[in-house]
Each structure stands twice: as C-alpha cells, then as structure tokens.
Write a protein that holds these residues in place. Sequence first.
Motif, PDB file in Angstrom:
ATOM      1  N   SER A 290      20.283 -34.889 -24.168  1.00 18.28           N
ATOM      2  CA  SER A 290      19.331 -36.012 -24.242  1.00 18.28           C
ATOM      3  C   SER A 290      19.720 -37.093 -23.246  1.00 18.28           C
ATOM      4  N   ARG A 291      21.021 -37.347 -23.190  1.00 18.76           N
ATOM      5  CA  ARG A 291      21.501 -38.369 -22.266  1.00 18.76           C
ATOM      6  C   ARG A 291      21.222 -37.982 -20.824  1.00 18.76           C
ATOM      7  N   MET A 292      21.434 -36.687 -20.536  1.00 20.46           N
ATOM      8  CA  MET A 292      21.197 -36.207 -19.173  1.00 20.46           C
ATOM      9  C   MET A 292      19.714 -36.324 -18.816  1.00 20.46           C
ATOM     10  N   ALA A 293      18.853 -35.866 -19.727  1.00 18.47           N
ATOM     11  CA  ALA A 293      17.406 -35.929 -19.467  1.00 18.47           C
ATOM     12  C   ALA A 293      16.979 -37.378 -19.234  1.00 18.47           C
ATOM     13  N   LEU A 294      17.470 -38.275 -20.078  1.00 19.20           N
ATOM     14  CA  LEU A 294      17.103 -39.686 -19.962  1.00 19.20           C
ATOM     15  C   LEU A 294      17.566 -40.259 -18.616  1.00 19.20           C
ATOM     16  N   SER A 295      18.770 -39.895 -18.205  1.00 16.49           N
ATOM     17  CA  SER A 295      19.277 -40.437 -16.937  1.00 16.49           C
ATOM     18  C   SER A 295      18.453 -39.918 -15.754  1.00 16.49           C
ATOM     19  N   HIS A 296      17.945 -38.702 -15.851  1.00 18.87           N
ATOM     20  CA  HIS A 296      17.083 -38.178 -14.780  1.00 18.87           C
ATOM     21  C   HIS A 296      15.768 -38.961 -14.726  1.00 18.87           C
ATOM     22  N   VAL A 297      15.209 -39.187 -15.908  1.00 18.00           N
ATOM     23  CA  VAL A 297      13.920 -39.890 -15.963  1.00 18.00           C
ATOM     24  C   VAL A 297      14.089 -41.345 -15.528  1.00 18.00           C
ATOM     25  N   GLU A 298      15.197 -41.955 -15.926  1.00 21.12           N
ATOM     26  CA  GLU A 298      15.448 -43.336 -15.491  1.00 21.12           C
ATOM     27  C   GLU A 298      15.578 -43.424 -13.972  1.00 21.12           C
ATOM     28  N   ALA A 299      16.090 -42.341 -13.366  1.00 22.78           N
ATOM     29  CA  ALA A 299      16.221 -42.327 -11.899  1.00 22.78           C
ATOM     30  C   ALA A 299      14.884 -42.039 -11.217  1.00 22.78           C
ATOM     31  N   GLY A 300      13.875 -41.602 -12.000  1.00 22.04           N
ATOM     32  CA  GLY A 300      12.547 -41.396 -11.408  1.00 22.04           C
ATOM     33  C   GLY A 300      11.983 -39.992 -11.533  1.00 22.04           C
ATOM     34  N   ALA A 301      12.661 -39.091 -12.262  1.00 23.22           N
ATOM     35  CA  ALA A 301      12.137 -37.724 -12.418  1.00 23.22           C
ATOM     36  C   ALA A 301      10.779 -37.763 -13.118  1.00 23.22           C
ATOM     37  N   ASP A 302       9.890 -36.861 -12.702  1.00 24.51           N
ATOM     38  CA  ASP A 302       8.544 -36.806 -13.283  1.00 24.51           C
ATOM     39  C   ASP A 302       8.464 -35.879 -14.487  1.00 24.51           C
ATOM     40  N   MET A 303       9.446 -34.989 -14.610  1.00 24.65           N
ATOM     41  CA  MET A 303       9.412 -33.993 -15.687  1.00 24.65           C
ATOM     42  C   MET A 303      10.836 -33.470 -15.863  1.00 24.65           C
ATOM     43  N   VAL A 304      11.206 -33.114 -17.111  1.00 23.99           N
ATOM     44  CA  VAL A 304      12.539 -32.537 -17.318  1.00 23.99           C
ATOM     45  C   VAL A 304      12.395 -31.117 -17.878  1.00 23.99           C
ATOM     46  N   ALA A 305      13.356 -30.280 -17.504  1.00 19.45           N
ATOM     47  CA  ALA A 305      13.280 -28.869 -17.875  1.00 19.45           C
ATOM     48  C   ALA A 305      14.607 -28.396 -18.471  1.00 19.45           C
ATOM     49  N   PRO A 306      14.746 -28.492 -19.806  1.00 22.40           N
ATOM     50  CA  PRO A 306      15.991 -28.043 -20.430  1.00 22.40           C
ATOM     51  C   PRO A 306      16.145 -26.525 -20.368  1.00 22.40           C
ATOM     52  N   SER A 307      17.310 -26.071 -19.860  1.00 17.36           N
ATOM     53  CA  SER A 307      17.517 -24.634 -19.653  1.00 17.36           C
ATOM     54  C   SER A 307      18.724 -24.103 -20.418  1.00 17.36           C
ATOM     55  N   ASP A 308      19.222 -24.899 -21.359  1.00 17.88           N
ATOM     56  CA  ASP A 308      20.496 -24.606 -22.031  1.00 17.88           C
ATOM     57  C   ASP A 308      20.377 -23.613 -23.182  1.00 17.88           C
ATOM     58  N   MET A 309      19.184 -23.536 -23.799  1.00 22.66           N
ATOM     59  CA  MET A 309      18.925 -22.675 -24.959  1.00 22.66           C
ATOM     60  C   MET A 309      19.625 -23.102 -26.254  1.00 22.66           C
ATOM     61  N   MET A 310      19.946 -24.402 -26.396  1.00 24.45           N
ATOM     62  CA  MET A 310      20.400 -24.891 -27.700  1.00 24.45           C
ATOM     63  C   MET A 310      19.169 -25.034 -28.598  1.00 24.45           C
ATOM     64  N   ASP A 311      19.342 -24.750 -29.886  1.00 24.20           N
ATOM     65  CA  ASP A 311      18.233 -24.974 -30.823  1.00 24.20           C
ATOM     66  C   ASP A 311      18.021 -26.474 -30.994  1.00 24.20           C
ATOM     67  N   GLY A 312      16.786 -26.887 -30.986  1.00 24.92           N
ATOM     68  CA  GLY A 312      16.460 -28.291 -31.272  1.00 24.92           C
ATOM     69  C   GLY A 312      16.555 -29.228 -30.084  1.00 24.92           C
ATOM     70  N   ARG A 313      16.797 -28.678 -28.891  1.00 27.92           N
ATOM     71  CA  ARG A 313      17.001 -29.606 -27.768  1.00 27.92           C
ATOM     72  C   ARG A 313      15.720 -30.248 -27.299  1.00 27.92           C
ATOM     73  N   VAL A 314      14.587 -29.563 -27.451  1.00 33.03           N
ATOM     74  CA  VAL A 314      13.336 -30.184 -27.014  1.00 33.03           C
ATOM     75  C   VAL A 314      13.046 -31.409 -27.880  1.00 33.03           C
ATOM     76  N   LYS A 315      13.254 -31.248 -29.179  1.00 28.35           N
ATOM     77  CA  LYS A 315      13.031 -32.367 -30.108  1.00 28.35           C
ATOM     78  C   LYS A 315      13.966 -33.540 -29.774  1.00 28.35           C
ATOM     79  N   ALA A 316      15.235 -33.218 -29.558  1.00 29.29           N
ATOM     80  CA  ALA A 316      16.215 -34.272 -29.274  1.00 29.29           C
ATOM     81  C   ALA A 316      15.848 -35.010 -27.987  1.00 29.29           C
ATOM     82  N   ILE A 317      15.472 -34.260 -26.959  1.00 27.41           N
ATOM     83  CA  ILE A 317      15.120 -34.886 -25.677  1.00 27.41           C
ATOM     84  C   ILE A 317      13.832 -35.702 -25.818  1.00 27.41           C
ATOM     85  N   ARG A 318      12.842 -35.120 -26.518  1.00 22.82           N
ATOM     86  CA  ARG A 318      11.565 -35.842 -26.721  1.00 22.82           C
ATOM     87  C   ARG A 318      11.815 -37.185 -27.393  1.00 22.82           C
TER      88      ARG A 318
END
Length: 326
Positions: free
Chosen positions: A149-177
């Motif tokens: 979540s922290r990584m996704a947020l830091s990408h978006v804060e830097a200006g990313a338009d979309m994030v793509a979690p590729s780790d395959m942990m359960d529940g990561r989409v919810k946590a990032i959202r």
Amino acid sequence: MASFPQIRLRRLRRTEALRSMVRENHIEVRDLIYPIFVVEGKGINEEIVSMPDVFRYSPDNLQPVVEEVAKLKIPAIILFGIPKNKDEFGSSGYDPNGVIQHAIRIIKKTVPELVVITDVCLCEYTSHGHCGVIDHQEVDNDQTLPLLSRMALSHVEAGADMVAPSDMMDGRVKAIRESLDNKGFNHIPIMSYAAKYSSAFYGPFRDAAESTPQFGDRRAYQMDPPNAREALLEVEQDIAEGADIVMVKPAMAYMDIIRRVRDNFNQPIAAYNVSGEYSMVKAAAERGWIDEKRVVLETLTAMKRAGADMILTYHAKDVAKWLKQL
Ligand code: PBG
C-alpha cells in the motif's frame, strides 16, 4: 444449414480486400502497453542480454524512449524499478525519492499525455528477492499488505496514473484501494495481476530486474499452472476488492484463461505477453527460423481473439511501427 457446393467458405478468402472485410479481430496501437525497466544511477542505457532490443535506462536517460513511445501513439507504459539498495523489507520501493518515483516525475514532465502505470511488488527491492516480507522462511501475506500500500501510494504521489500490483498476496487490491482512497486518490485505477501463474516464462525478466528469489521459488503465492477454475476465483476476488482492470499472465500458454475470464466478467482484461514469450520469438527470428513480424502480429491478435482488451508487450514499439506500414 446449407452445405457444399452451395457453401464455399473460400469465397471470402480470395483477396486481401475481401479478407479484411470479414476480419473478426484486430491488433491496434491503442491496445498496447510498453514495459520499461528503470535502473537507479546515471547515464545507464544497457541492453538486457536475454531480451534483445530491450534496455535498462537510468531516469536521466528515459526521455528519448518515452518520447518515441508517445510519438508512436502507444497510450501507456508500465514501469519496473531496479534500485541500488535492497533490504529485507524492500524499503527502497516506497522511498519517495526512489528510482521509480524519480522516473515518474521525469516522464510526466516529458510526455504528460502518456499513461504511466507502475508495477507494485517488493521482489525487485528485497534482498531475498521474494514478493513479500519473510517470516519463518515463508512470505507472510498480511505483513506485506501495508508495504505494498505504501509503495502504491508513493507511486501515485509521484504522479503515476495507475498502479498494478503483481505480488499475488491475498487482499492486496483492497489494501491498496483503501490507502489510495484515504489520501484522496479515489480516481486512480488499479490494474491487478489477477491470474498470475508461477511460470518459467518469467526467466529473462528476472535477469532484467534482478529479482530472482535467493531461496525457494514463488509457488506458494503465484498460481499453479494446471489450474483454471482457481483463476476465476482470483479474478472474482480482485474485482470484489476494487480492481478496475484484471490481468492474465503469462498470455501465450494461458489463452484459455483469457477466454474464460472474458466469458465470466465484464471488466477490461489485460494480457501480459511476458519476457520468455518475447525472447523465444526474438531468438528464433535471429536464427531465421520464423518471420518475427508475422509471428508477433499473429500471436497478439490471438490474444485479442481470446478476449484481451489490452496487451503488455516488449514488442509494442515494433508493432506500432509495423501497423503504420500496413
Ligand atoms: C514482479 C513481476 C514479474 C513480472 C512482472 N512483474 C516477475 C515475477 O513475478 O517473477 C514478469 C514479467 C515478464 O516476465 O515479462 N513480481
């Protein structure tokens, strides 16, 4: 139904004009997403040995390639980072001044219209090369979620338009959202690597990204290749957690999965034409055994036929050029 000789299916195959009138599927430049490897440092522009014509760029060398991509009208890129420093928790991955965060700022300044997607995963940033936090020799799901979540947020804060979690942990989409929404980024979409298999086709990528696990493998979190119904469960879960686009990866050996996802869900589907698929084609073409252009166009069109809406591919720049000539 009528049959031969009334029916002659060859009638509509006689000329290119006729064939193009009845062509059911097309690969187009707007379907493509180009992956780019960004390495921390300065003045770096090195070809990846196992991936001909694919380079690792330091942030200061990104300008020409992203300008080329934008000029070719490829709508999006996906970024992978190779940091200088790795540790147990992949902390260089969520450093606001990390290699990807730096790259995003440069790219958004250079070509603001280009959609910048970032791969969100710890494996390139951890000393052990696994996609999450290690606890008792295993990747711990729930301890990994806040770091992703922290990584996704830091990408978006830097200006990313979309994030793509590729780790395959359960529940990561919810946590990032949740963490994006909490910071006012509810407009930023998530492309989840929903059905990501534990595949031998990632070999060249791991050379490129220096992300080979130092012990064991990824089978305890990525999917088992023989399974298809499980892919539908993964996709269903990710959609329930808020995924806007779902990905099937790899693509070539998993066309049936793309089709099943298409038949069962209405979300857009991305297919990842991965590094091993790319390098096999390049190697055979180098030897003169296959016609690279025809093989690539046939393969990517097949992914569309299977049901993909967009394709992540290292062939993207070549395809864009070929489609212009057609
Ligand atoms: C990171 C990640 C991988 C790929 C995309 N994101 C490697 C892996 O899971 O081992 C593979 C891409 C490719 O092979 O082209 N987790």
